[in-house]
Design a protein around this motif. Sequence first.
Motif, short mmCIF file in Angstrom:
data_model
loop_
_atom_site.label_atom_id
_atom_site.label_comp_id
_atom_site.label_asym_id
_atom_site.label_seq_id
_atom_site.Cartn_x
_atom_site.Cartn_y
_atom_site.Cartn_z
N TYR A 89 0.83 -1.22 0.00
CA TYR A 89 0.00 0.00 0.00
C TYR A 89 0.86 1.26 0.00
N SER A 90 2.16 1.13 -0.24
CA SER A 90 2.99 2.32 -0.21
C SER A 90 2.80 3.17 -1.46
N PHE A 91 2.20 2.57 -2.48
CA PHE A 91 1.91 3.35 -3.68
C PHE A 91 0.93 4.49 -3.37
N ASP A 92 -0.03 4.18 -2.49
CA ASP A 92 -0.97 5.21 -2.01
C ASP A 92 -0.24 6.42 -1.45
N GLU A 93 0.80 6.13 -0.67
CA GLU A 93 1.52 7.21 -0.02
C GLU A 93 2.14 8.15 -1.05
N SER B 73 -2.81 19.81 -4.69
CA SER B 73 -1.46 19.77 -4.09
C SER B 73 -1.34 20.67 -2.88
N LYS B 74 -2.06 21.81 -2.86
CA LYS B 74 -2.04 22.65 -1.65
C LYS B 74 -2.69 21.91 -0.48
N ALA B 75 -3.80 21.23 -0.77
CA ALA B 75 -4.47 20.47 0.29
C ALA B 75 -3.56 19.35 0.79
N LYS B 76 -2.93 18.64 -0.16
CA LYS B 76 -2.06 17.51 0.22
C LYS B 76 -0.93 17.95 1.13
N ALA B 77 -0.42 19.16 0.89
CA ALA B 77 0.71 19.64 1.69
C ALA B 77 0.31 19.84 3.16
N CYS B 78 -0.99 20.01 3.44
CA CYS B 78 -1.44 20.22 4.81
C CYS B 78 -1.74 18.91 5.55
N ILE B 79 -1.74 17.81 4.78
CA ILE B 79 -2.27 16.56 5.34
C ILE B 79 -1.16 15.56 5.61
N GLY B 80 -1.23 14.95 6.81
CA GLY B 80 -0.43 13.76 7.07
C GLY B 80 -1.42 12.64 7.28
N MET B 81 -1.08 11.43 6.80
CA MET B 81 -2.08 10.38 6.87
C MET B 81 -1.46 9.07 7.33
N ILE B 82 -2.11 8.44 8.28
CA ILE B 82 -1.69 7.10 8.67
C ILE B 82 -2.84 6.17 8.36
N GLN B 83 -2.60 5.31 7.38
CA GLN B 83 -3.67 4.44 6.92
C GLN B 83 -3.91 3.32 7.93
N GLN B 84 -5.09 2.74 7.79
CA GLN B 84 -5.47 1.64 8.68
C GLN B 84 -4.47 0.50 8.56
N ARG B 85 -4.17 0.12 7.32
CA ARG B 85 -3.18 -0.91 7.11
C ARG B 85 -1.82 -0.23 6.98
N ILE B 86 -0.79 -0.87 7.49
CA ILE B 86 0.56 -0.30 7.41
C ILE B 86 0.91 -0.10 5.94
N SER B 87 1.38 1.11 5.60
CA SER B 87 1.65 1.36 4.19
C SER B 87 3.09 1.79 3.95
N LEU B 88 4.00 1.26 4.78
CA LEU B 88 5.42 1.52 4.55
C LEU B 88 5.92 0.61 3.44
N ASP B 89 7.02 1.00 2.81
CA ASP B 89 7.63 0.15 1.79
C ASP B 89 8.49 -0.90 2.50
N LEU B 159 -5.67 9.71 11.21
CA LEU B 159 -5.30 8.36 11.64
C LEU B 159 -6.51 7.46 11.48
N ASP B 160 -6.40 6.49 10.58
CA ASP B 160 -7.53 5.60 10.33
C ASP B 160 -7.38 4.36 11.20
N GLU B 161 -8.25 4.23 12.17
CA GLU B 161 -8.23 3.12 13.12
C GLU B 161 -6.80 2.81 13.57
N PRO B 162 -6.17 3.79 14.23
CA PRO B 162 -4.74 3.65 14.51
C PRO B 162 -4.40 2.51 15.46
N THR B 163 -5.32 2.10 16.32
CA THR B 163 -4.91 1.13 17.35
C THR B 163 -5.48 -0.26 17.12
N VAL B 164 -6.12 -0.49 15.97
CA VAL B 164 -6.61 -1.83 15.69
C VAL B 164 -5.42 -2.79 15.62
N GLY B 165 -5.53 -3.90 16.32
CA GLY B 165 -4.48 -4.91 16.25
C GLY B 165 -3.29 -4.66 17.17
N LEU B 166 -3.32 -3.58 17.94
CA LEU B 166 -2.22 -3.34 18.87
C LEU B 166 -2.60 -3.87 20.25
#
Lengths: 248, 287
Positions: A89-93, B73-89, B159-166
């Motif tokens: 899901y890193s493409f979303d990012e 792009s102006k809106a995106k610059a204001c937003i930080g997002m943590i998805q429900q599912r981990i979305s790191l590479d 933060l979308d359901e940040p603590t599910v599964g923790l």
Amino acid sequence: MIEFLKEVYAVMWSDLRFMRHHFLNIFIMSIMSPLLYLLAFGYGMGRGMTYEDIPYVAFVVPGIVALTTLSTSFSSTSTRINVQRLYYYSFDEMMMSPLRNSAIIIGKSMMGVIRGSISGGIILLIGLYITPDLHLTPLLIASILISCFTFSFLGIMAALLAKSHQSISTFSSLIILPMTFLCGTFFSVSLMPGAFQFLLYLLPLTHASICIRASALDWVFPWTSLLILLAFCASFFLINVYILKTKM
Amino acid sequence: MENIIEIKGLVKRYDDKVAIDGLDLTVRTGEIFGFLGPNGAGKTTTVRVMSTLADFDCGTVYICGHDIKKDPSKAKACIGMIQQRISLDKDLTIRENMILYSLYHKISSAERRRRIDALSEYIGLTEYMDNMVDTLSGGWKKRAAIVCALIHEPKILFLDEPTVGLDTQARRLLWDIIRRLNNDGTTIFLTTHYIEEAEALCDRVGIINRGKLIDIGPPEDLCSRVGATAVEYFHNGVKTQYRYFQNREEANEFVSTLPEGTTVTVRRTNLEDSFVELTGESVGRVR
Ligand SMILES: Nc1ncnc2c1ncn2[C@@H]1O[C@H](COP(=O)(O)OP(=O)(O)O)[C@@H](O)[C@H]1O
Ligand SMILES: [Mg+2]
């Protein structure tokens, strides 16, 4: 322009790192099948054979270079994007960040271009070493690069449209695999029956192998094929930008 | 700017299924806003729309005063997002992921180094920086995702359901991080189906069900809307019943009318009660 290149670099950076982490793996994977083709068709079958007045090895090496750019560029971009999109899901990012869609597409194609030209380049070097009929020319380098870009964009397109990893494999075995064998890689397209020939000329790899072969053997350069290849390249790029803009 | 998020008449369909059904919502600058609803209510869809990841069919969405359709792009610059599912590479290390985000946001390399060091220290990640993503547990991955989301210093964090599964411990730690971020000036928009979480963390809560906003307000107000005191009673194998009263006296009066042998609990009304009352459905409560 500088801003655009920065964005391209940002997008390709993660793929450069990915290649660094998996260097040996990637290297062996992308060199294995072209080497086997070279052994089987160049040495095994083609030993002592001549074809259109040149040794078959000299004829087939450019074809193998062409198919290597196709399979390596296609699979490296499509696999990586597919994984980033459907599994990490890193493409979303990346889509959430303020990057231009065109920069994303170019950036994402870079790994395919790099890997495609490295494995194509290795085959070519071996070819240059084993037969004196092949030449390294600027047009040859240009043809290889353009074909890498074309098939990287194609890989991106497949990955963006895929609903699952399975659909990429299906696309690979239905479109990519037949292309690698039929598009003038191991034999000249002109040997095929007329209607089939026409069909083959509709495929980008046919033109890639025509360009690569002609430039490597110092034949008259087929500018029409180069233009057609460029047209494929540009359309794949534009389609990708469109997909990002509307579907993602 | 008083309202950092303004949503009007938002409609989002998947094929012919309506996921968000005419949502009007404002989030105030500086608050912790909780979006509470059961699975499938439309929380993730709302967050994906606000963060420009999903397109929508009708309505307008303003983030920090920028129309997300006209000025993404102006809106995106204001937003930080943590998805429900981990979305790191997962093919990169934690640090590489952070560098990647700062490249996406065109942060200069000196500034990047400063922010990554400061944030990982702030979140407590320093010793894991050079680990590959998959060698960390869920809680640590979540924290790494938070650092990534904060690298461009967004004004609002989703933060979308940040603590599910923790596990409980990791959850409490994450709550602390969220509170601290909010104290330091970041507006928080979190979704949850844990009522406890909404009660513990949020200044205001919006209750969403089937794509519609049912009610909105501070948790205490939502509770008192159904009555301050709840009576739970169970009799003769019928399912547990609930009644709500303005105060304990009225509740006790009602209890005295119940037949012999009824199991009775009298307690303060909580958010779950108001949720059930307002929607006619129950969300899972975690203890
Ligand atoms: N990609 C999708 N395609 C089709 N339907 C979807 C998709 N994503 C969500 N939905 C539907 O939209 C509704 C809202 O989903 P979602 O926003 O994920 O809910 P929540 O996050 O509150 O659990 C659900 O009924 C879900 O089935
Ligand atoms: Mg959800």
